[in-house]
Write an enzyme that holds these catalytic residues in place. Structure first.
Site, PDB file in Angstrom:
ATOM      1  N   SER A 238     -20.251  74.839 -38.895  1.00 50.16           N
ATOM      2  CA  SER A 238     -18.965  74.227 -38.587  1.00 50.16           C
ATOM      3  C   SER A 238     -18.829  72.945 -39.405  1.00 50.16           C
ATOM      4  CB  SER A 238     -18.880  73.896 -37.096  1.00 50.16           C
ATOM      5  OG  SER A 238     -19.717  72.787 -36.829  1.00 50.16           O
ATOM      6  N   LYS A 239     -17.720  72.268 -39.190  1.00 42.75           N
ATOM      7  CA  LYS A 239     -17.443  71.047 -39.958  1.00 42.75           C
ATOM      8  C   LYS A 239     -18.548  70.007 -39.825  1.00 42.75           C
ATOM      9  CE  LYS A 239     -12.473  71.032 -39.797  1.00 42.75           C
ATOM     10  NZ  LYS A 239     -11.414  70.517 -38.981  1.00 42.75           N
TER      11      LYS A 239
END
Ligand code: GLU
Length: 471
Positions: A238-239
């Protein structure tokens, strides 16, 4: 039969690493088999889908060189066709109206849980003949109640689902809009998709999609479900793990071939090899040899690969991305007539085009101030005299060339019995503002005579001011 694969992203965000890998595998599989690669935008969720996200998908795929043969098709433009198929299933007795209210469904599930059963729709509206006043029904698919649905997955092997575990899925909401599993089925069917390659978060949808296809008399495609991608902490990518958007990598100065290489290695391997150019992938990749377990995304390895491809590329191929990065930093790419030697001088030690632009920016834009540490260390009062001598020697040159520049510096150091570096490094700091640049003769030659003299003069002023302050 001609192989037809597809990439079917939902345009609710940027094109991320996981999506791009699915696209790459589908593209490779199509190209290896002289097949077709279809692009389909699954934009039925009107609230979450945006035109910007669609554009980011198209731009991301184009940048990676994953060209599609058909599409983009938009699910939002195929509503009529979905209605038609829902109607067909309904008329054929393979689907039915369900009038159950939310409360009824909640009670049903609670009872099932209380009995220790898995909560699922029990098919109670299958027998219903009368509509219910004031309720708009949903449409449910009449799933087979007995037997098994078997997915012969090319990555996961045989995965059998007991049909008793698969309840009657909603295929149209009460407003008539089709649901995900229905649209995918209709599209894969209409578009003649032979090979579905997608994330294994969809594996549980597959038996349902196969059942609907079978009800429609269509041959299900072959499936390959690729495993999830994790960050280095083994959590879903994810980010938090840094850039996950493909276009962000472009922004950050990565080359598409590095990303393609890195993406291919997520779940797929060929011996201990790490470097795979596009042609190697087309020759060696096999969807069957993708591993079953989640793969870990390694940013460092990607940076390493990028450095490899930067070194390998012809400097001319790097001109455009280099210019982009310069402009982003306020540099004027026109400041130097020929970019090739600048690129050549930076290629060897740059891991990204961004780094290349950072190091080479002083060719294209005057720096505002000297790097403090480098200036303190190198622009000391003792260096004023030799630096002035170099400045005067250079100013007197009629023909500006690397050799001539080198000779001027050499003469100055020889006359003073100094080491070359003791003068070269202060010159470097003076003209580049920092401690890193290509070899000094190359640097000065590229910078040109007047800029060199101007910046040396400025450094001399700095040294004198510093000396004055020290007194
Ligand atoms: N639109 C789905 C997604 O983005 C993919 C559907 C599919 O590949 O079947 O997750």
């Amino acid at each position: 039969m001609t192989v037809r694969t597809r990439f079917a992203p939902s345009p609710t965000g940027y094109l991320h690493i996981g999506g791009a890998r699915t696209a790459l595998f589908s593209w490779l599989h199509a190209r290896q088999n002289q097949g077709a690669f279809v692009l389909r935008i699954e934009d039925t969720d009107a609230e979450r889908s945006t035109p910007e996200a669609v554009q980011a998908i198209l731009d991301g795929l184009s940048w990676l060189g994953l060209d599609w043969d058909e599409g983009p098709f938009f699910q939002s433009q195929r509503t009529e066709r979905y209605r038609e198929v829902i109607h067909q299933l309904f008329e054929g007795g393979q689907a039915y109206h369900c009038y159950c209210t939310k409360e009824e469904l909640d009670t049903m599930r609670e009872e099932q849980r209380a009995q220790g059963k898995k909560p699922m729709y029990d098919g109670r509206c299958r027998q219903r003949t009368e509509p219910r006043e004031g309720v708009s029904p949903v449409v449910r698919f009449k799933a087979p109640e007995r037997g098994k649905t078997v997915v012969e997955d090319r990555i996961h092997g045989t995965v059998a689902f007991d049909n008793r575990e698969l309840d009657d899925l909603i295929i149209a909401r009460s407003d008539g809009s089709p649901t995900y599993n229905l649209t995918v089925v209709v599209d894969d069917w209409d578009m003649g998709i032979t090979d579905v390659i997608r994330g294994d978060d969809h594996l549980n949808n597959t038996p349902r999609q196969m059942q609907i296809l079978q009800a429609l008399g269509a041959e299900p495609p072959r499936y390959a479900h690729v495993p999830m991608i994790l960050g280095e902490d083994k959590k879903r990518l994810s980010k938090r793990h840094g850039a996950v958007s493909v276009l962000q990598y472009k922004e950050d100065g990565f080359l598409p071939e590095a990303l393609v290489n890195g993406l291919a290695r997520l779940g797929w391997s060929h011996g201990d090899d790490e470097i795979f150019a596009r042609d190697d992938l087309l020759r060696l990749f096999a969807v069957e040899s993708v591993g079953k377990t989640a793969s870990v995304f390694n940013q460092e390895k990607l940076v390493w690969l990028n450095g490899h491809y930067i070194r390998e590329r012809e400097p001319a191929d790097l001109v455009e991305p280099f210019k982009d990065q310069l402009r982003k930093r306020g540099g004027d790419p026109e400041a130097v007539t020929d970019l090739i030697p600048v690129i050549e001088s930076l290629q060897e030690r740059s891991k990204t085009i961004a780094e290349m632009a950072d190091t080479g920016l002083f060719f294209f834009r005057d720096f505002e101030e000297l790097d403090e540490k480098a200036a303190k260390k190198n622009l000391k009062p003792a260096v004023e005299e030799p630096l002035q001598a170099v400045r005067d020697g250079l100013a007197a040159l009629d023909a500006w060339s690397g050799e001539a520049v080198h000779q001027v510096i050499q003469d100055v150091v020889d006359a003073r019995e100094m080491k070359f570096g003791k003068v070269a490094q202060p010159i470097r700091v003076a003209v580049s503002g920092g401690a890193v640049s290509p070899p000094i003769d190359v640097t000065l030659q590229l910078l040109g005579q007047s800029t060199t003299i101007e910046r040396l003069d400025r450094a001399l002023v700095y040294i004198r001011e510093r000396a004055a302050q020290a007194e």
